[in-house]
Design a protein around this motif. Structure first.
Motif, PDB file in Angstrom:
ATOM      1  N   VAL A   1      -2.003  74.462  80.149  1.00 20.74           N
ATOM      2  CA  VAL A   1      -0.911  74.289  81.009  1.00 20.74           C
ATOM      3  C   VAL A   1       0.419  74.243  80.157  1.00 20.74           C
ATOM      4  O   VAL A   1       1.396  74.847  80.516  1.00 20.74           O
ATOM      5  CB  VAL A   1      -0.986  72.567  81.463  1.00 20.74           C
ATOM      6  CG1 VAL A   1       0.587  72.163  81.975  1.00 20.74           C
ATOM      7  CG2 VAL A   1      -1.822  72.604  82.561  1.00 20.74           C
TER       8      VAL A   1
ATOM      9  N   ILE B   1       2.391  69.001  88.403  1.00 19.93           N
ATOM     10  CA  ILE B   1       2.218  69.987  87.073  1.00 19.93           C
ATOM     11  C   ILE B   1       2.362  71.502  87.682  1.00 19.93           C
ATOM     12  O   ILE B   1       2.910  72.132  87.339  1.00 19.93           O
ATOM     13  CB  ILE B   1       0.833  69.803  86.521  1.00 19.93           C
ATOM     14  CG1 ILE B   1       0.727  68.412  85.979  1.00 19.93           C
ATOM     15  CG2 ILE B   1       0.676  70.810  85.550  1.00 19.93           C
ATOM     16  CD1 ILE B   1      -0.734  68.022  85.313  1.00 19.93           C
TER      17      ILE B   1
ATOM     18  N   LEU C   1      -4.747  73.860  86.555  1.00 23.06           N
ATOM     19  CA  LEU C   1      -4.634  72.542  86.978  1.00 23.06           C
ATOM     20  C   LEU C   1      -6.061  72.096  87.614  1.00 23.06           C
ATOM     21  O   LEU C   1      -6.559  71.108  87.207  1.00 23.06           O
ATOM     22  CB  LEU C   1      -3.844  72.673  88.463  1.00 23.06           C
ATOM     23  CG  LEU C   1      -3.411  71.322  89.208  1.00 23.06           C
ATOM     24  CD1 LEU C   1      -2.454  70.439  88.109  1.00 23.06           C
ATOM     25  CD2 LEU C   1      -2.990  71.414  90.316  1.00 23.06           C
TER      26      LEU C   1
ATOM     27  N   PHE D   1       5.947  72.122  89.152  1.00 27.28           N
ATOM     28  CA  PHE D   1       6.864  72.524  88.083  1.00 27.28           C
ATOM     29  C   PHE D   1       6.763  73.755  87.521  1.00 27.28           C
ATOM     30  O   PHE D   1       7.669  74.364  87.236  1.00 27.28           O
ATOM     31  CB  PHE D   1       6.604  71.123  86.937  1.00 27.28           C
ATOM     32  CG  PHE D   1       7.505  71.157  85.707  1.00 27.28           C
ATOM     33  CD1 PHE D   1       8.882  71.072  85.899  1.00 27.28           C
ATOM     34  CD2 PHE D   1       7.174  71.825  84.385  1.00 27.28           C
ATOM     35  CE1 PHE D   1       9.910  71.205  84.834  1.00 27.28           C
ATOM     36  CE2 PHE D   1       7.906  71.566  83.402  1.00 27.28           C
ATOM     37  CZ  PHE D   1       9.439  71.607  83.760  1.00 27.28           C
ATOM     38  N   ALA D   2       5.354  74.027  87.028  1.00 30.51           N
ATOM     39  CA  ALA D   2       5.414  75.263  86.424  1.00 30.51           C
ATOM     40  C   ALA D   2       5.570  76.387  87.261  1.00 30.51           C
ATOM     41  O   ALA D   2       6.012  77.559  86.643  1.00 30.51           O
ATOM     42  CB  ALA D   2       3.626  75.477  86.008  1.00 30.51           C
TER      43      ALA D   2
ATOM     44  N   MET E   1       3.712  77.044  80.231  1.00 32.00           N
ATOM     45  CA  MET E   1       5.169  76.465  80.179  1.00 32.00           C
ATOM     46  C   MET E   1       5.905  76.970  79.000  1.00 32.00           C
ATOM     47  O   MET E   1       7.084  77.576  79.262  1.00 32.00           O
ATOM     48  CB  MET E   1       4.973  74.909  80.182  1.00 32.00           C
ATOM     49  CG  MET E   1       4.601  74.342  81.459  1.00 32.00           C
ATOM     50  SD  MET E   1       4.721  72.355  81.457  1.00 32.00           S
ATOM     51  CE  MET E   1       3.847  72.169  82.926  1.00 32.00           C
TER      52      MET E   1
END
Lengths: 306, 363
Positions: B338, A77, A96, A80-81, B342
């Protein structure tokens, strides 16, 4: 008296083990230029997964493996971010941690108050453990201790002595120049975040199936954050991380040592957190050029941009 | 098929809102998956969260009650985050505000009327939170200590310090040995809107603070300097901006507002100084998401504060009705954050998927 010293030093190594694992993981990650503030969350996930799997299979090593795999996947996570989407690494890492603490709370709830029947047994080295003093401290430890020290040396060798290590470090120092050498900066960074996550998960596993044998919510108790501070204290060097972590292990033990003196336990609980600040203060008084921080730490890298 | 990514030149408010809504929708989709894994019908759970918080008068009142600290802290964080000062220490700043104001309330409260003691308590709470916020500002600018670690450590230190007080010297005689101070005197307890737990003094303070902060950020020299410190520190140095002073002021404000929230929780909800975990209940962390959803605009923090307060209240509701653990709310919050991060990518970049002519002809 000797008994007390042996026991204090023994417990210092025990308390320092998860710190060492998490710190080395963060060193690898930050060396590639990615700041991962998710350590605490990944650690919590590692702790709960290791506990659940050990509880249900009866095999602690299966638990360790499961924690490792889940920790690495969970770290995706952040990678990717922060790598693919070039997001703000501070906020992404915090997310996270929040998510990890939440997931561990949810997954672990059915296991509250159910101790493991089999926890990770300490290793006792034949002959070596019979050496007075040294043997009792060094050669009767949890497998996690030997794993942590081994991995710390391994990480040092990797970063300082191998080609891949140079690639990781130059990715953190100057990604643009690294890319012109034909190295895939994004790939290196993804890899380092994932490996770092694996280390954090191992640290969590140590807490739930070796250090103790039951799961409680919030059992990581800020150790992940301390590991991030220790990364700075270790000057991004896995070798220095060894003694930095065990110094902090000693501070954790000191709490229990001072308790019989009638000092408030809450005051003593402040010790590791206050020591973290004091150590960062001492480090900052040094010459900043010698700090060795990766030049591009927490700076997103965008291909083809000038 | 080809994916083309180009930078967007300017970001409109409408697009920003659209990105937020899309992110939240995607986040809820991911949360549905977590509910499914727990064998809970996600549509039912999510509708239960929002009907629990906005669907009834009781729920809505509770939502506003919990929005008070979130708006206060969240709007303060927008200022700090704009200067790229990552204040993760609002939990500790809230607690310090509660400690300072409870001392005033317990010791001076019995001798003064309400209209004097309540403002005094808010002042003390602001000072407590501000002091706890200024420490990391000094440590960051003077000693280049990472403020994330610093503010976090100060959270732990403050929580232990508070516990030390309530099990030790401040322990109340009326608590029968349980930790916690005595109840505040009647004059020091904040007034509530009848039939609710909304302590209106703090609510007004929260709304006013958000408005003042908006003016401060967008219309004053200080706000401009704070933004320059965050967006272009090199230019700030050339322009002669005093980083230490700017950071200390903005952290005094951010910490002080968290201190206000501490006064509200202590004197409006609990009415005594109790365990740190129940006093702060994670507001300091949730407020980070509040600030982020508000796109670092204090005025929007009012709305995102109410939204996340709704999730807290609705989360409590489904804990009881569906038997989900307390950590569910944390998961929902973490997941939404999150996805918000994004979503920012699609706000800053234009992503177009192009189908080449050949594939179109083939299909």
């Amino acid at each position: 008296m000797e008994d007390i010293i042996v026991s204090v030093l023994f417990r210092t190594l025990v308390a320092g083990t998860p710190l060492l694992l998490a710190t080395v993981g963060e060193v690898i990650c930050e060396r590639s230029g990615i700041l991962n503030l998710g350590v605490e969350g990944v650690m919590a996930v590692g702790a709960v997964v290791a506990f659940m799997v050990t509880y249900n299979t009866g095999h602690p090593w299966v638990g360790v493996l499961a924690a490792l795999i889940v920790g690495m996947i969970f770290s995706l996570i952040h990678s990717f971010a922060s790598v693919t989407l070039q997001a703000n690494q501070v906020v992404s890492g915090l997310a996270l941690t929040m998510l990890g603490l939440g997931l561990s709370g949810m997954l672990g709830k059915p296991y509250v108050g159910k101790p493991l029947s089999i926890k990770m047994q300490n290793w006792e080295f034949p002959f070596l453990s019979d050496i007075p003093f040294v043997g009792e401290i060094l050669f009767k430890q949890s497998p996690f201790f030997y794993l942590a020290v081994f991995l710390a040396f391994g990480a040092w060798f990797l970063l300082e002595r191998t080609r891949l290590g140079i690639q990781i470090r130059s990715t953190g120092e100057n990604p643009r120049a690294t890319e012109t050498q034909g190295i895939n900066v994004s790939m290196v960074r993804h890899l380092c975040v994932i490996i770092g996550g694996g280390f954090s998960a191992l640290a969590g596993a140590h807490l739930s199936i070796s250090y103790s044998k039951s799961w409680i919510e919030g059992m990581t108790a800020g150790r992940g954050w301390i590991a991030i501070a220790l990364t700075i204290f270790a000057l991004w060097n896995p070798g220095r991380a060894i003694w930095a972590s065990f110094l902090f292990g000693f501070i954790f033990v000191l709490q229990y040592l001072l308790q019989p003196l009638g000092i408030s336990p809450n005051f003593l609980a402040i010790l590791p957190y206050a020591a973290t600040l004091i150590i960062l203060l001492i480090i900052s008084l040094k010459d900043h050029r010698k700090l060795n921080a990766p030049a591009m730490l927490a700076e997103p890298y965008k291909r083809g941009e000038r | 098929m080809k994916i083309r990514i180009t930078d967007r030149d300017h970001i409109t408010g409408l697009r920003s809102l659209a990105a937020n809504i899309m992110s939240l929708a995607a986040g809820l989709l991911a949360i549905s998956l977590i509910f499914l894994l727990n064998k809970v019908n996600p549509i039912f759970a999510i509708s239960e969260i929002f009907s629990g918080s906005f669907g009834s008068m009781y729920g809505f009142k509770e939502t506003i009650t919990k929005a008070i600290p979130l708006i206060l802290i969240g709007s303060g964080l927008t200022l700090a985050f704009r200067a790229k000062f990552w204040n993760i220490g609002a939990e500790g700043q809230l607690l310090m505000g509660a400690v300072f104001s409870s001392w005033i309330g317990l010791n001076i409260g019995p001798h003064l009327p309400s209209y004097l003691i309540v403002p005094l308590m808010f002042l003390a709470g602001f000072i407590g939170g501000a002091l706890w916020g200024i420490i990391p500002a000094i440590l960051k600018i003077r000693y280049s200590i990472n403020e994330v670690i610093c503010t976090l450590m100060l959270n732990y230190i403050c929580a232990e310090f508070l516990t030390m007080l309530i099990v030790g010297p401040w322990k109340g005689k009326t608590r029968f040995g349980f930790p916690g101070t005595d109840n505040l005197p009647e004059s020091a307890i904040l007034g509530l809107i009848p039939g609710s737990r909304i302590h209106y003094a703090t609510l007004i303070l929260a709304l006013v603070s958000a408005v003042i902060l908006t003016i401060l950020i967008y219309k004053t020299r200080f706000g401009y300097e704070a933004r320059v410190v965050g967006e272009n520190p090199d230019a700030g140095k050339y322009a002669g901006i005093d980083f230490l002073k700017t950071s200390m002021i903005l952290m005094a404000i951010s910490g002080g507002l968290a201190g206000f929230a501490g006064v509200g929780e202590m004197a409006g909800i609990h009415k005594y100084l109790g365990y740190p975990a129940s006093l702060s209940s994670g507001y300091g962390f949730t407020a980070i998401i509040v600030a982020w959803l508000a796109k670092l605009n204090p005025l929007y923090a009012i709305f995102s504060g109410i939204f996340f307060a709704g999730i807290l209240v609705g989360g409590d509701a489904i804990q009881i009705s569906l038997g989900l653990p307390a950590a569910t709310v944390e998961i929902v919050n973490g997941t939404l954050l999150v996805f918000l991060i994004m979503g920012d990518y699609f706000l800053k970049h234009k992503v177009t998927i192009q189908f080449s002519k050949q594939t179109q002809g083939a299909s």
